[in-house]
Design a protein around this motif. Structure first.
Motif, PDB file in Angstrom:
ATOM      1  N   ARG A  96      10.470   2.611  15.744  1.00  0.00           N
ATOM      2  CA  ARG A  96      11.748   2.872  16.408  1.00  0.00           C
ATOM      3  C   ARG A  96      12.723   3.370  15.352  1.00  0.00           C
ATOM      4  O   ARG A  96      12.552   3.131  14.167  1.00  0.00           O
ATOM      5  N   ASN A  97      13.779   3.998  15.815  1.00  0.00           N
ATOM      6  CA  ASN A  97      14.921   4.225  14.936  1.00  0.00           C
ATOM      7  C   ASN A  97      15.700   2.928  14.770  1.00  0.00           C
ATOM      8  O   ASN A  97      15.576   2.001  15.581  1.00  0.00           O
ATOM      9  N   ALA A  98      16.493   2.853  13.744  1.00  0.00           N
ATOM     10  CA  ALA A  98      17.441   1.754  13.560  1.00  0.00           C
ATOM     11  C   ALA A  98      18.846   2.308  13.758  1.00  0.00           C
ATOM     12  O   ALA A  98      19.212   3.316  13.143  1.00  0.00           O
TER      13      ALA A  98
ATOM     14  N   ASN B 219      18.443  -3.918  18.092  1.00  0.00           N
ATOM     15  CA  ASN B 219      17.693  -2.919  17.343  1.00  0.00           C
ATOM     16  C   ASN B 219      16.193  -3.127  17.444  1.00  0.00           C
ATOM     17  O   ASN B 219      15.423  -2.216  17.139  1.00  0.00           O
ATOM     18  N   ARG B 220      15.767  -4.308  17.867  1.00  0.00           N
ATOM     19  CA  ARG B 220      14.342  -4.557  18.080  1.00  0.00           C
ATOM     20  C   ARG B 220      13.918  -4.216  19.495  1.00  0.00           C
ATOM     21  O   ARG B 220      12.719  -4.261  19.809  1.00  0.00           O
ATOM     22  N   GLU B 221      14.874  -3.891  20.355  1.00  0.00           N
ATOM     23  CA  GLU B 221      14.551  -3.720  21.764  1.00  0.00           C
ATOM     24  C   GLU B 221      15.067  -2.421  22.384  1.00  0.00           C
ATOM     25  O   GLU B 221      14.409  -1.849  23.258  1.00  0.00           O
ATOM     26  N   VAL B 222      16.237  -1.957  21.953  1.00  0.00           N
ATOM     27  CA  VAL B 222      16.880  -0.828  22.635  1.00  0.00           C
ATOM     28  C   VAL B 222      16.339   0.531  22.201  1.00  0.00           C
ATOM     29  O   VAL B 222      15.972   1.351  23.063  1.00  0.00           O
ATOM     30  N   PRO B 223      16.310   0.853  20.906  1.00  0.00           N
ATOM     31  CA  PRO B 223      15.787   2.177  20.528  1.00  0.00           C
ATOM     32  C   PRO B 223      14.359   2.344  21.035  1.00  0.00           C
ATOM     33  O   PRO B 223      13.535   1.435  20.907  1.00  0.00           O
ATOM     34  N   PRO B 224      14.044   3.473  21.635  1.00  0.00           N
ATOM     35  CA  PRO B 224      12.711   3.646  22.227  1.00  0.00           C
ATOM     36  C   PRO B 224      11.607   3.640  21.174  1.00  0.00           C
ATOM     37  O   PRO B 224      11.781   4.129  20.061  1.00  0.00           O
ATOM     38  N   LEU B 225      10.483   3.088  21.569  1.00  0.00           N
ATOM     39  CA  LEU B 225       9.308   3.097  20.716  1.00  0.00           C
ATOM     40  C   LEU B 225       8.654   4.469  20.747  1.00  0.00           C
ATOM     41  O   LEU B 225       8.527   5.088  21.808  1.00  0.00           O
TER      42      LEU B 225
ATOM     43  N   VAL C 214      17.232   6.637  11.218  1.00  0.00           N
ATOM     44  CA  VAL C 214      18.416   5.856  11.559  1.00  0.00           C
ATOM     45  C   VAL C 214      19.307   6.657  12.504  1.00  0.00           C
ATOM     46  O   VAL C 214      19.358   7.895  12.455  1.00  0.00           O
ATOM     47  N   ASP C 215      19.985   5.911  13.362  1.00  0.00           N
ATOM     48  CA  ASP C 215      20.926   6.493  14.330  1.00  0.00           C
ATOM     49  C   ASP C 215      20.263   7.627  15.104  1.00  0.00           C
ATOM     50  O   ASP C 215      19.242   7.417  15.732  1.00  0.00           O
ATOM     51  N   ASP C 216      20.844   8.814  15.057  1.00  0.00           N
ATOM     52  CA  ASP C 216      20.328   9.917  15.870  1.00  0.00           C
ATOM     53  C   ASP C 216      19.392  10.837  15.097  1.00  0.00           C
ATOM     54  O   ASP C 216      19.272  12.026  15.394  1.00  0.00           O
TER      55      ASP C 216
END
Length: 345
Positions: free
Chosen positions: A185-187, A197-203, A156-158
């Motif tokens: 991904r992270n949430a 959250n389904r698109e921005v955090p890198p896979l 989560v987060d960072d």
């Protein structure tokens, strides 16, 4: 984990049963959706929408746990963070015939965070382990083997420490969980919407793949951003399965094509034939008073990126909600999609 690097023994589904699955999606993967997906993909593992443990215990089970026999194998996804309540809800789910109980440790919505469950549980591995252990104990006397599984994020987060992610998995696995669905991904708990959250955090698929290499006794299914057949197939070289999310919903023919290729080695069936196979179920539901729109909303993407697809969606969207709408509306939409030659492809 034992000194030999293995986890304590537990019942495991056949590995092939985990190769292809459809993610639990709120407001989408209801029983009507799952029946359609089962017609498309006879071998895929299906999941319910997330249901909170309290709702299972105190709510309208006939609605919340609605399931048609054709859906099997199908998993019930639970939300919650109280081991005793999760255990009670898991037992109820097993009694209703679900083939798997899955704990949500990945949803980042504000409502979920306020209830101290979903993705925020990634920071409480001991609590997740206690919850898993309680659910496993509650299912010990179930009439059929029902594994308890976990769907999680990378962090989560960072949180960008692979060791922390693996530590979470190890703690939960020591409690008896053998199957992890990893949304790679992270949430972000603050600042991003569930959609973002389904698109921005890198896979970072490599984390899920590494987990499988380092913990071969576990089953690892990869989820997140899989939108094409080649992408899905690539995960089978590194993990036990690929879980489709929105791609299965917006382009259900992809789900069908993967099921045919991975399990039967056969060419996909015509879209028209697949949808017409839904007619007996649809008409039975109409006879029970279910409105056509509740069924057809799940098939709108069947002709995605095909000639006539836009008209197909338009007819169903405009007419399925009308009083008295019946299967004739679907046939009108199919005629528009097939065109003058009524192409079957």
């Amino acid at each position: 984990m034992t000194a030999s690097g293995q986890f304590p023994s537990a019942s495991m589904p056949d590995p092939a049963a985990l190769r292809l699955s459809v993610a639990p999606m709120m407001d989408w993967t209801d029983t009507h959706c799952r029946v359609f997906h089962r017609l498309l993909a006879p071998h895929a593992r299906l999941y319910t929408e997330m249901v909170h443990a309290n709702a299972v215990i105190h709510g309208d089970r006939s609605r919340l746990l609605a399931m048609d026999p054709v859906e099997h194998p199908v998993a019930l996804q639970l939300g919650g963070s109280e081991p005793a309540l999760l255990a009670q809800a898991a037992a109820i789910g097993a009694a209703h015939g679900f083939d798997e109980i899955n704990l949500n440790c990945g949803c980042p919505s504000d409502r979920v965070q306020a209830g101290r469950f979903g993705a925020c549980l990634m920071r409480e591995p001991a609590l997740v382990a206690d919850s898993v252990a309680a659910m496993i104990a509650a299912l010990a006397d179930a009439p059929h083997a029902v594994p308890v599984t976990v769907k999680c994020r990378l962090g989560v987060d960072d949180d960008h420490d692979y060791g922390r992610f693996r530590g979470f998995v190890d703690t939960v696995a020591d409690a008896g969980c053998r199957i992890f669905v990893v949304h790679a991904r992270n949430a972000w708990l603050k600042g991003l919407s569930p959609k973002e959250n389904r698109e921005v955090p890198p896979l970072r698929y490599d984390w899920a793949w590494r987990l499988k290499r380092e913990r071969p006794a576990l089953r690892v299914i990869v989820n997140g951003g899989i939108a094409a057949a080649a992408e899905a197939r690539a995960h089978l070289d590194h993990a036990d399965g690929a879980m489709l999310g929105r791609a299965a919903y917006h382009d259900p023919y992809l789900l069908h094509s993967l099921d045919r290729a991975w399990f039967d080695g056969a060419e996909p069936l015509p879209r028209v034939d697949l949808l017409r196979a839904l007619r007996p179920y649809a008409e039975a539901q109409l006879a029970r008073g279910v409105a056509l729109k509740h069924i057809t909303r799940h098939v709108l993407g069947l002709f995605n990126n095909r000639p006539g697809g836009r008209r197909f969606r338009q007819i169903l969207s405009e007419r399925a909600h009308r009083p008295g709408a019946d299967w004739r509306v679907v046939e009108e939409a199919l005629a528009a999609a097939a065109g003058p030659r009524r192409a079957a492809a």
